[in-house]
Motif scaffolding. Structure first.
Motif, PDB file in Angstrom:
ATOM      1  N   ALA A  87     -37.295 -18.403  28.217  1.00 53.39           N
ATOM      2  CA  ALA A  87     -35.898 -18.446  27.788  1.00 53.39           C
ATOM      3  C   ALA A  87     -34.967 -18.135  28.955  1.00 53.39           C
ATOM      4  O   ALA A  87     -33.927 -18.789  29.130  1.00 53.39           O
ATOM      5  N   ILE A  88     -35.316 -17.134  29.761  1.00 51.39           N
ATOM      6  CA  ILE A  88     -34.503 -16.798  30.936  1.00 51.39           C
ATOM      7  C   ILE A  88     -34.413 -18.003  31.873  1.00 51.39           C
ATOM      8  O   ILE A  88     -33.344 -18.343  32.371  1.00 51.39           O
ATOM      9  N   PHE A 115     -35.269  -7.244  25.955  1.00 48.32           N
ATOM     10  CA  PHE A 115     -35.917  -7.463  27.241  1.00 48.32           C
ATOM     11  C   PHE A 115     -34.959  -7.350  28.417  1.00 48.32           C
ATOM     12  O   PHE A 115     -35.321  -6.844  29.477  1.00 48.32           O
ATOM     13  N   THR A 116     -33.725  -7.846  28.248  1.00 53.51           N
ATOM     14  CA  THR A 116     -32.816  -7.969  29.393  1.00 53.51           C
ATOM     15  C   THR A 116     -31.607  -7.052  29.323  1.00 53.51           C
ATOM     16  O   THR A 116     -30.810  -7.018  30.267  1.00 53.51           O
ATOM     17  N   HIS A 117     -31.431  -6.339  28.210  1.00 50.30           N
ATOM     18  CA  HIS A 117     -30.258  -5.491  27.993  1.00 50.30           C
ATOM     19  C   HIS A 117     -28.974  -6.328  27.954  1.00 50.30           C
ATOM     20  O   HIS A 117     -27.887  -5.822  28.269  1.00 50.30           O
ATOM     21  N   SER A 118     -29.105  -7.601  27.591  1.00 48.99           N
ATOM     22  CA  SER A 118     -27.950  -8.496  27.542  1.00 48.99           C
ATOM     23  C   SER A 118     -28.190  -9.572  26.497  1.00 48.99           C
ATOM     24  O   SER A 118     -29.308 -10.006  26.277  1.00 48.99           O
ATOM     25  N   ARG A 119     -27.113  -9.996  25.827  1.00 49.39           N
ATOM     26  CA  ARG A 119     -27.201 -11.111  24.895  1.00 49.39           C
ATOM     27  C   ARG A 119     -27.322 -12.418  25.690  1.00 49.39           C
ATOM     28  O   ARG A 119     -26.810 -12.525  26.804  1.00 49.39           O
ATOM     29  N   PRO A 120     -28.002 -13.433  25.131  1.00 51.11           N
ATOM     30  CA  PRO A 120     -28.188 -14.693  25.869  1.00 51.11           C
ATOM     31  C   PRO A 120     -26.899 -15.309  26.380  1.00 51.11           C
ATOM     32  O   PRO A 120     -26.838 -15.784  27.513  1.00 51.11           O
ATOM     33  N   PHE A 162     -33.756 -14.337  17.928  1.00 50.94           N
ATOM     34  CA  PHE A 162     -33.946 -14.614  19.352  1.00 50.94           C
ATOM     35  C   PHE A 162     -33.022 -13.746  20.206  1.00 50.94           C
ATOM     36  O   PHE A 162     -33.451 -13.151  21.196  1.00 50.94           O
ATOM     37  N   SER A 163     -31.770 -13.626  19.795  1.00 52.52           N
ATOM     38  CA  SER A 163     -30.793 -12.840  20.539  1.00 52.52           C
ATOM     39  C   SER A 163     -31.191 -11.371  20.588  1.00 52.52           C
ATOM     40  O   SER A 163     -31.063 -10.709  21.628  1.00 52.52           O
ATOM     41  N   ASP A 164     -31.700 -10.851  19.470  1.00 57.03           N
ATOM     42  CA  ASP A 164     -32.139  -9.455  19.429  1.00 57.03           C
ATOM     43  C   ASP A 164     -33.318  -9.213  20.373  1.00 57.03           C
ATOM     44  O   ASP A 164     -33.368  -8.211  21.095  1.00 57.03           O
TER      45      ASP A 164
END
Length: 261
Positions: free
Chosen positions: A217-218, A250-255, A243-245
């Motif tokens: 996804a990243i 994982f990234t501490h950020s919303r997509p 998916f957003s959660d």
């Protein structure tokens, strides 16, 4: 001269800072150096592998590799610029930061300072050089930034059976995969597969599946302009909210914020 060709030069002057701004898609083979490595990923994505663990470094993040740590570095996208500085290590003991691998979001201050160093690209900077104090200051501020590490780790193994399973999961992550369906495909019990994951990767089946989905996804968010909903579906999620959660975990950020940044 690129980073691969420059590897022998990094340690020639132990008290210097070697500056290298890499602007191409490359695999930097297994190597080590006696200096600490600061690398900032500008655009795209990069990966560093240490002891059968691959760490993901997204755009606008930097990594610190302590001196003496063997690693493989891969720049995963042709648009990626990897801006690296290799620092003298005689004072690394002053702060625990310098002794551990870390991947962190880069502040605007740090980005500007690293970008400024491009004027010394391919050079070994030492005390005799003008503005060497600037590089000293850059190293010294690292422990005092907002250093909340981003440990996106994909474990690997040389176990042949586990390699086949992991390749299958990576190829079919968009499907609704379960431990039952995957173990059945490889003619083993769920319990045996669970033990295989834990013994070879030290991670559960579900944790591994979520990790490869988040890494993909990243990559898609950074490399394409596909809608977030399409990306969620492509990596195996039925709803944007779930998916957003998972992505924020994982990234501490919303997509959407991750893409804007």
């Amino acid at each position: 001269m690129g980073l691969i060709a420059s590897l022998p030069d990094i340690d020639k002057q132990p008290e210097s800072v070697f500056v290298m701004h890499e602007k191409s898609e490359k695999l930097i083979p297994l190597h080590t150096h006696t200096k600490g490595q600061l690398s900032y990923v500008e655009g795209g994505i990069a990966y560093i592998t240490i002891d059968f663990r691959t760490y993901v470094i997204p755009a606008r993040h930097y990594l610190w590799v302590p001196q003496g740590v063997e690693h493989i570095l891969r720049i995963g996208y042709s648009a990626t610029v990897l801006r690296s500085l290799y620092f003298y290590s005689h004072d690394d003991g002053v702060n625990p930061f310098y002794g551990k691998l870390g991947i962190y979001p880069a502040s605007e201050l740090l980005i500007q300072m690293i970008n400024y160093s491009e004027r010394w690209d391919g050079r070994d900077m030492s005390k005799k050089d003008e503005n060497f104090e600037f590089l000293i200051a850059l190293k010294n501020i690292l422990p005092h930034l907002d250093n909340k590490s981003l440990p996106i780790i994909l474990p690997t193994t040389d176990n042949e059976q586990m390699q086949k399973i992991s390749k299958y999961l990576e190829k079919n992550m968009g499907e609704q995969l379960t431990a039952k369906s995957v173990s059945s495909r490889f003619n083993i019990s769920e319990r045996s597969m669970s033990r295989l994951f834990q013994s070879t990767l030290q991670i559960s089946f579900l944790q591994f599946l979520k990790t490869i989905r988040m890494i993909k996804a990243i990559e898609l968010i950074l490399k394409t302009q596909k809608p977030i909903g399409d990306i969620a579906y492509m990596v195996g999620y039925n709803s944007i909210s779930s998916f957003s959660d998972a992505f924020q975990e994982f990234t501490h950020s919303r997509p959407t914020d991750f893409r804007k940044n």
